[in-house]
Scaffold this motif. Structure first.
Motif, PDB file in Angstrom:
ATOM      1  N   TRP A  34       0.661  -0.943  -0.048  1.00 20.75           N
ATOM      2  CA  TRP A  34       0.170   0.245  -0.658  1.00 20.75           C
ATOM      3  C   TRP A  34       1.276   1.645  -0.044  1.00 20.75           C
ATOM      4  CZ3 TRP A  34      -4.396   1.345  -1.639  1.00 20.75           C
ATOM      5  CH2 TRP A  34      -5.073   3.153  -0.418  1.00 20.75           C
ATOM      6  N   LYS A  35       1.858   1.058   1.050  1.00 24.77           N
ATOM      7  CA  LYS A  35       2.647   2.325   0.779  1.00 24.77           C
ATOM      8  C   LYS A  35       3.367   2.916  -0.401  1.00 24.77           C
ATOM      9  CE  LYS A  35       3.742   4.801   3.532  1.00 24.77           C
ATOM     10  NZ  LYS A  35       3.201   6.294   3.934  1.00 24.77           N
ATOM     11  N   HIS A  37       2.261   1.856  -3.475  1.00 31.59           N
ATOM     12  CA  HIS A  37       1.039   2.725  -3.886  1.00 31.59           C
ATOM     13  C   HIS A  37       1.618   4.052  -3.720  1.00 31.59           C
ATOM     14  CE1 HIS A  37      -2.943   3.304  -6.463  1.00 31.59           C
ATOM     15  NE2 HIS A  37      -2.827   3.137  -5.428  1.00 31.59           N
ATOM     16  N   HIS A  38       1.112   3.602  -3.083  1.00 30.05           N
ATOM     17  CA  HIS A  38       0.570   5.805  -2.416  1.00 30.05           C
ATOM     18  C   HIS A  38       2.315   6.470  -2.961  1.00 30.05           C
ATOM     19  CE1 HIS A  38      -0.849   9.397   0.168  1.00 30.05           C
ATOM     20  NE2 HIS A  38       0.367   8.739   0.531  1.00 30.05           N
ATOM     21  N   TRP A  39       3.287   6.291  -2.804  1.00 33.46           N
ATOM     22  CA  TRP A  39       4.510   6.610  -2.915  1.00 33.46           C
ATOM     23  C   TRP A  39       4.641   6.856  -4.199  1.00 33.46           C
ATOM     24  CZ3 TRP A  39       8.012   3.233   0.623  1.00 33.46           C
ATOM     25  CH2 TRP A  39       7.851   3.734   1.394  1.00 33.46           C
ATOM     26  N   ASN A  40       3.909   5.987  -5.429  1.00 31.87           N
ATOM     27  CA  ASN A  40       4.270   6.110  -6.383  1.00 31.87           C
ATOM     28  C   ASN A  40       3.234   7.473  -6.958  1.00 31.87           C
ATOM     29  OD1 ASN A  40       4.612   5.322  -9.383  1.00 31.87           O
ATOM     30  ND2 ASN A  40       2.841   3.588  -9.378  1.00 31.87           N
ATOM     31  N   GLU A  41       1.877   7.527  -6.539  1.00 33.20           N
ATOM     32  CA  GLU A  41       0.832   8.338  -6.994  1.00 33.20           C
ATOM     33  C   GLU A  41       1.136   9.235  -6.314  1.00 33.20           C
ATOM     34  OE1 GLU A  41      -2.078   8.175  -8.577  1.00 33.20           O
ATOM     35  OE2 GLU A  41      -1.617   6.132  -8.390  1.00 33.20           O
ATOM     36  N   GLN A  42       1.827   9.730  -5.028  1.00 32.58           N
ATOM     37  CA  GLN A  42       2.918  11.013  -5.032  1.00 32.58           C
ATOM     38  C   GLN A  42       3.114  11.161  -5.691  1.00 32.58           C
ATOM     39  OE1 GLN A  42       3.945   9.778  -0.833  1.00 32.58           O
ATOM     40  NE2 GLN A  42       2.386  12.147  -0.810  1.00 32.58           N
ATOM     41  N   ARG A  43       3.985  10.602  -6.388  1.00 35.63           N
ATOM     42  CA  ARG A  43       4.973  11.213  -7.226  1.00 35.63           C
ATOM     43  C   ARG A  43       4.944  11.828  -8.741  1.00 35.63           C
ATOM     44  NH1 ARG A  43       7.213   8.622 -11.754  1.00 35.63           N
ATOM     45  NH2 ARG A  43       6.513   6.707 -11.151  1.00 35.63           N
ATOM     46  N   LYS A  44       3.467  10.778  -9.052  1.00 34.79           N
ATOM     47  CA  LYS A  44       2.649  11.390 -10.244  1.00 34.79           C
ATOM     48  C   LYS A  44       2.537  12.056 -10.286  1.00 34.79           C
ATOM     49  CE  LYS A  44       0.549   6.746 -11.415  1.00 34.79           C
ATOM     50  NZ  LYS A  44       0.103   6.349 -11.361  1.00 34.79           N
ATOM     51  N   THR A  45       1.384  12.750  -8.876  1.00 32.74           N
ATOM     52  CA  THR A  45       1.111  14.143  -8.123  1.00 32.74           C
ATOM     53  C   THR A  45       2.148  14.870  -8.905  1.00 32.74           C
ATOM     54  OG1 THR A  45      -0.073  13.217  -7.212  1.00 32.74           O
ATOM     55  CG2 THR A  45      -0.580  15.429  -7.335  1.00 32.74           C
TER      56      THR A  45
END
Length: 64
Positions: A34-35, A37-45
């Motif tokens: 989960w972390k 996935h969350h870090w990947n979404e933060q990087r994209k944003t």
């Protein structure tokens, strides 16, 4: 012959320590995924807003 014992497998109850270890391992593995996935979404944003700030992309459609 009726007095002979037959060897049967004895069933034991669940091991509390084993259950705790398995539960903690599965929980840590799921939390790690989960972390990631969350870090990947933060990087994209973060990349999106950096590009937007530099003017390389726009959210307004170009007029023709």
């Amino acid at each position: 012959m009726a007095g002979h014992k037959v060897a049967h497998a004895t069933l034991k109850g669940p091991s509390v320590v084993k259950e705790l270890i398995i539960g903690m391992t599965l929980g840590l593995a799921a939390g790690g995924l989960w972390k990631m996935h969350h870090w990947n979404e933060q990087r994209k944003t973060r990349t999106f807003y950096d590009l937007l700030e530099r003017g390389e992309i726009s959210v307004i459609a170009a007029e023709e």
